[in-house]
Design a protein around this motif. Structure first.
Motif, mmCIF file in Angstrom:
data_model
loop_
_atom_site.group_PDB
_atom_site.id
_atom_site.type_symbol
_atom_site.label_atom_id
_atom_site.label_comp_id
_atom_site.label_asym_id
_atom_site.label_seq_id
_atom_site.Cartn_x
_atom_site.Cartn_y
_atom_site.Cartn_z
ATOM 1 N N VAL A 21 17.884 2.711 2.088
ATOM 2 C CA VAL A 21 17.652 1.982 1.482
ATOM 3 C C VAL A 21 16.541 2.857 0.911
ATOM 4 O O VAL A 21 15.144 3.117 1.313
ATOM 5 C CB VAL A 21 16.639 0.593 2.242
ATOM 6 N N VAL A 22 16.249 1.630 -0.222
ATOM 7 C CA VAL A 22 15.791 2.993 -1.247
ATOM 8 C C VAL A 22 14.508 2.188 -1.994
ATOM 9 O O VAL A 22 15.701 0.094 -2.473
ATOM 10 C CB VAL A 22 15.918 4.279 -1.844
ATOM 11 N N ALA A 23 13.455 2.157 -2.743
ATOM 12 C CA ALA A 23 12.563 1.065 -3.930
ATOM 13 C C ALA A 23 11.608 1.138 -4.662
ATOM 14 O O ALA A 23 10.980 2.348 -4.142
ATOM 15 C CB ALA A 23 12.403 -0.708 -2.976
ATOM 16 N N TYR A 24 11.562 0.968 -5.594
ATOM 17 C CA TYR A 24 10.326 1.135 -6.447
ATOM 18 C C TYR A 24 9.408 0.349 -6.275
ATOM 19 O O TYR A 24 9.695 -0.139 -6.228
ATOM 20 C CB TYR A 24 10.492 1.432 -7.924
ATOM 21 N N TYR A 27 16.346 11.279 -6.483
ATOM 22 C CA TYR A 27 15.296 9.892 -5.920
ATOM 23 C C TYR A 27 13.723 9.922 -5.706
ATOM 24 O O TYR A 27 13.588 9.474 -5.316
ATOM 25 C CB TYR A 27 15.499 9.636 -4.528
ATOM 26 N N SER A 28 12.811 10.919 -6.573
ATOM 27 C CA SER A 28 11.821 11.080 -6.963
ATOM 28 C C SER A 28 10.685 9.894 -7.438
ATOM 29 O O SER A 28 12.193 8.923 -8.323
ATOM 30 C CB SER A 28 11.767 12.182 -8.101
ATOM 31 N N GLY A 62 4.503 9.407 -12.818
ATOM 32 C CA GLY A 62 4.795 10.530 -13.162
ATOM 33 C C GLY A 62 6.212 10.513 -13.272
ATOM 34 O O GLY A 62 6.418 12.040 -13.789
ATOM 35 N N GLU A 63 7.135 10.092 -12.750
ATOM 36 C CA GLU A 63 8.476 10.305 -12.567
ATOM 37 C C GLU A 63 9.540 9.674 -13.970
ATOM 38 O O GLU A 63 10.244 10.153 -14.367
ATOM 39 C CB GLU A 63 8.679 9.753 -11.467
ATOM 40 N N THR A 64 8.663 8.395 -14.049
ATOM 41 C CA THR A 64 9.644 7.476 -14.525
ATOM 42 C C THR A 64 8.466 6.339 -14.779
ATOM 43 O O THR A 64 7.338 5.958 -14.037
ATOM 44 C CB THR A 64 11.191 6.926 -13.981
ATOM 45 N N THR A 65 9.185 5.316 -15.376
ATOM 46 C CA THR A 65 8.467 4.052 -15.867
ATOM 47 C C THR A 65 8.938 2.850 -15.498
ATOM 48 O O THR A 65 10.742 2.864 -15.681
ATOM 49 C CB THR A 65 8.041 3.994 -17.149
ATOM 50 N N ILE A 66 8.981 1.834 -15.239
ATOM 51 C CA ILE A 66 9.896 0.535 -15.096
ATOM 52 C C ILE A 66 10.611 0.343 -16.780
ATOM 53 O O ILE A 66 10.518 0.320 -17.529
ATOM 54 C CB ILE A 66 9.094 -0.665 -15.203
ATOM 55 N N GLY A 67 11.830 0.067 -15.895
ATOM 56 C CA GLY A 67 12.990 0.337 -16.493
ATOM 57 C C GLY A 67 13.698 1.860 -17.349
ATOM 58 O O GLY A 67 14.234 1.507 -17.970
ATOM 59 N N SER A 79 -1.763 6.942 -18.718
ATOM 60 C CA SER A 79 -0.484 5.477 -18.767
ATOM 61 C C SER A 79 0.703 5.365 -18.058
ATOM 62 O O SER A 79 1.273 5.799 -18.338
ATOM 63 C CB SER A 79 -0.361 5.765 -19.875
ATOM 64 N N GLN A 80 -0.163 4.836 -16.819
ATOM 65 C CA GLN A 80 1.317 4.633 -15.766
ATOM 66 C C GLN A 80 1.973 3.602 -16.365
ATOM 67 O O GLN A 80 2.930 3.728 -15.511
ATOM 68 C CB GLN A 80 0.449 4.205 -14.609
ATOM 69 N N ARG A 81 1.895 2.809 -16.774
ATOM 70 C CA ARG A 81 2.839 1.871 -16.874
ATOM 71 C C ARG A 81 3.945 1.979 -17.850
ATOM 72 O O ARG A 81 4.941 1.547 -18.357
ATOM 73 C CB ARG A 81 2.434 0.757 -17.751
ATOM 74 N N GLY A 82 3.715 3.322 -18.870
ATOM 75 C CA GLY A 82 4.118 3.598 -19.650
ATOM 76 C C GLY A 82 3.019 3.047 -21.152
ATOM 77 O O GLY A 82 2.176 3.633 -21.263
ATOM 78 N N THR A 83 4.251 3.990 -22.454
ATOM 79 C CA THR A 83 2.980 4.760 -23.240
ATOM 80 C C THR A 83 3.621 4.272 -24.437
ATOM 81 O O THR A 83 2.914 3.995 -25.452
ATOM 82 C CB THR A 83 3.416 5.898 -24.178
#
Lengths: 369, 65
Positions: free
Chosen positions: A359-362, A276-277, A264-269, A29-33
């Motif tokens: 610079v960094v971006a998701y 910075y994982s 596996g690190e976080t979800t959108i929002g 469930s990569q987008r969230g649960t």
């Protein structure tokens, strides 16, 4: 001496890799649960569709209430009820199968094979529901099968066999070869045809869409829910036990259709991981007399189904943004990310204000069917 | 029976030679970069969106090297 009977080679069918579906145990469930959105929102590869509803809020969750031997399910719960189901309103859970993965069905030949769909289902409602198989290759065709939920709030396994199509082949490419729709509820424009349990493929018509379904009250009350897991599609007319795969294998298969750098690190929002994982690092500079430019290079973990749609998020989860490394929440606009392929993205992009900084971006990539 | 996605606006981007390279589309309030690829689902949704009356893709300037 004990004797072991060994099947003669060629007599047994469907040994190994029986399940043509990905993530049937709802593990990934990569987008969230949890989500109240529509489309691909929670568990990978399964979309939940809602069309025309006025009031409905349906919450989709990756749930831990499961039948024995499973760890996750997809639950659809009515959070705000639809006050009146209009004729043109409909909802369903769907799965799209890549066409080249269906060639073993031998559609369009005299050897066209049946396929069998099996799954576990649980609901507070009982009665007849249905699944429609639908394919767009050539003329649009459908085939509907009924299943009955016998007992409330109890996991039951259902088995549905769909007959082959000798007339129409499935194109051998990376497009959608077939869709499966588990109907949740629909209005009176649909499913009005008399149900025929042995019907084959027929031209699409609203009347046949969900013809086996009698229960359309899922969205009538906030007490109502339905949930699924252990979904398997296999060639032939026999359902075998669910083929469990490792989480790693399912994640890899899902990544052909959807990937984020932050899986596996976080979800959108969500909250930002330490160190910075999940963010893609890059650097910025001038190129000749150009404005501030960022060089970006990132490879998807597996080759994606098609050239993906890319979304980049900055430190505040605003889309089309990136941020400076170790410089707080400020975000900087990126107009477009070129150089995207099925294998990754690479290029340099104009991003005003970032000159000279890391610079960094998701990064999110979508190649769903 | 397609999945509902609300498209608000679409911009078209070009390479240095003026060739179309992709879109920046606001879909369900998220700005996504959509390639020119017929098999891409968001590309297909943009074609359906622009075929409806009143929807227009806005061209951006051709960039300079």
């Amino acid at each position: 001496m004990a004797l072991i009977k060994v099947n003669t080679r060629g007599q047994s069918s469907n040994l190994g890799r029986r399940n043509l579906l990905i993530n049937g145990a709802m593990q990934v469930s990569q987008r969230g649960t949890s989500s109240t959105g529509v489309g691909y929102q929670t568990v990978d590869r399964f979309a939940v569709n809602q069309s025309g509803f006025d009031n409905l809020v349906s919450t989709k969750t990756q749930d831990t209430n499961v039948p024995a031997g499973f760890s996750k399910s997809l639950k659809l719960a009515t959070t705000t009820a639809e006050t009146a189901l209009a004729a043109d309103e409909y909802g369903n859970m769907s799965y799209a199968i890549e066409a080249q993965d269906l060639q073993s069905l031998a559609y369009g030949t005299s050897s066209a094979k049946s396929f069998t769909l099996s799954f576990y289902v649980k609901s507070n409602l009982t009665g007849n529901f249905s699944v429609t198989a639908y394919k767009q290759t050539g003329s649009n065709k459908q085939q509907d099968r009924r299943y009955t939920i016998n007992t409330t709030n109890t996991w039951e396994r259902k088995t549905l066999t769909f007959v082959g199509d000798t007339a129409q082949a499935i194109v051998n490419d990376n497009t959608a070869g077939m869709y499966l729709y588990w109907h949740t509820a629909f209005g009176s424009n649909f499913g009005t045809a008399t149900y025929n349990a042995s019907a084959g493929w027929s031209a699409y018509a609203n009347a046949g869409w969900g013809a086996g379904q009698d229960i359309n009250t899922l969205y009538n009350s906030t007490s109502n829910y339905i949930q699924f897991t252990g979904i398997q599609l296999e060639v032939g007319d026999t359902a075998t036990p669910f083929e469990h795969r490792s989480y790693a294998e399912e994640l890899s298969l899902c990544s052909r259709y959807y990937h984020t750098s932050f899986s596996g690190e976080t979800t959108i929002g969500g909250s930002h991981p330490a160190n910075y994982s999940g963010k893609v690092f890059s650097w910025s500079d001038h190129y000749g007399s150009s404005p501030d430019r960022v060089a970006f290079n990132y490879q998807w973990p597996v080759q994606m189904r098609d050239i993906p749609t890319v979304t980049m998020y900055g430190n505040q989860w605003t889309s089309a943004r990136m941020s400076k490394y170790n410089a707080g929440s400020a975000e900087y606009t990126i107009d477009y990310a070129s150089g995207v392929s099925r294998n990754g993205l690479g290029g340099y992009y104009d991003v005003a204000g970032v000159n000279g900084d890391f610079v960094v971006a998701y990064v999110e990539a979508l190649a769903e069917l | 029976m397609d999945i509902n996605v609300t498209i608000t606006s679409v911009k078209r981007f070009f390479d240095f030679d003026g060739n179309e390279i992709g879109y920046s589309a606001v879909m369900d309030d998220i700005t996504r970069f959509v390639p020119i690829a017929e098999g891409n689902r968001e590309y297909q949704l943009i074609q359906e969106w622009v075929a409806q009356d009143g929807n227009t893709i806005v061209d951006t300037d051709v960039p300079t090297p």
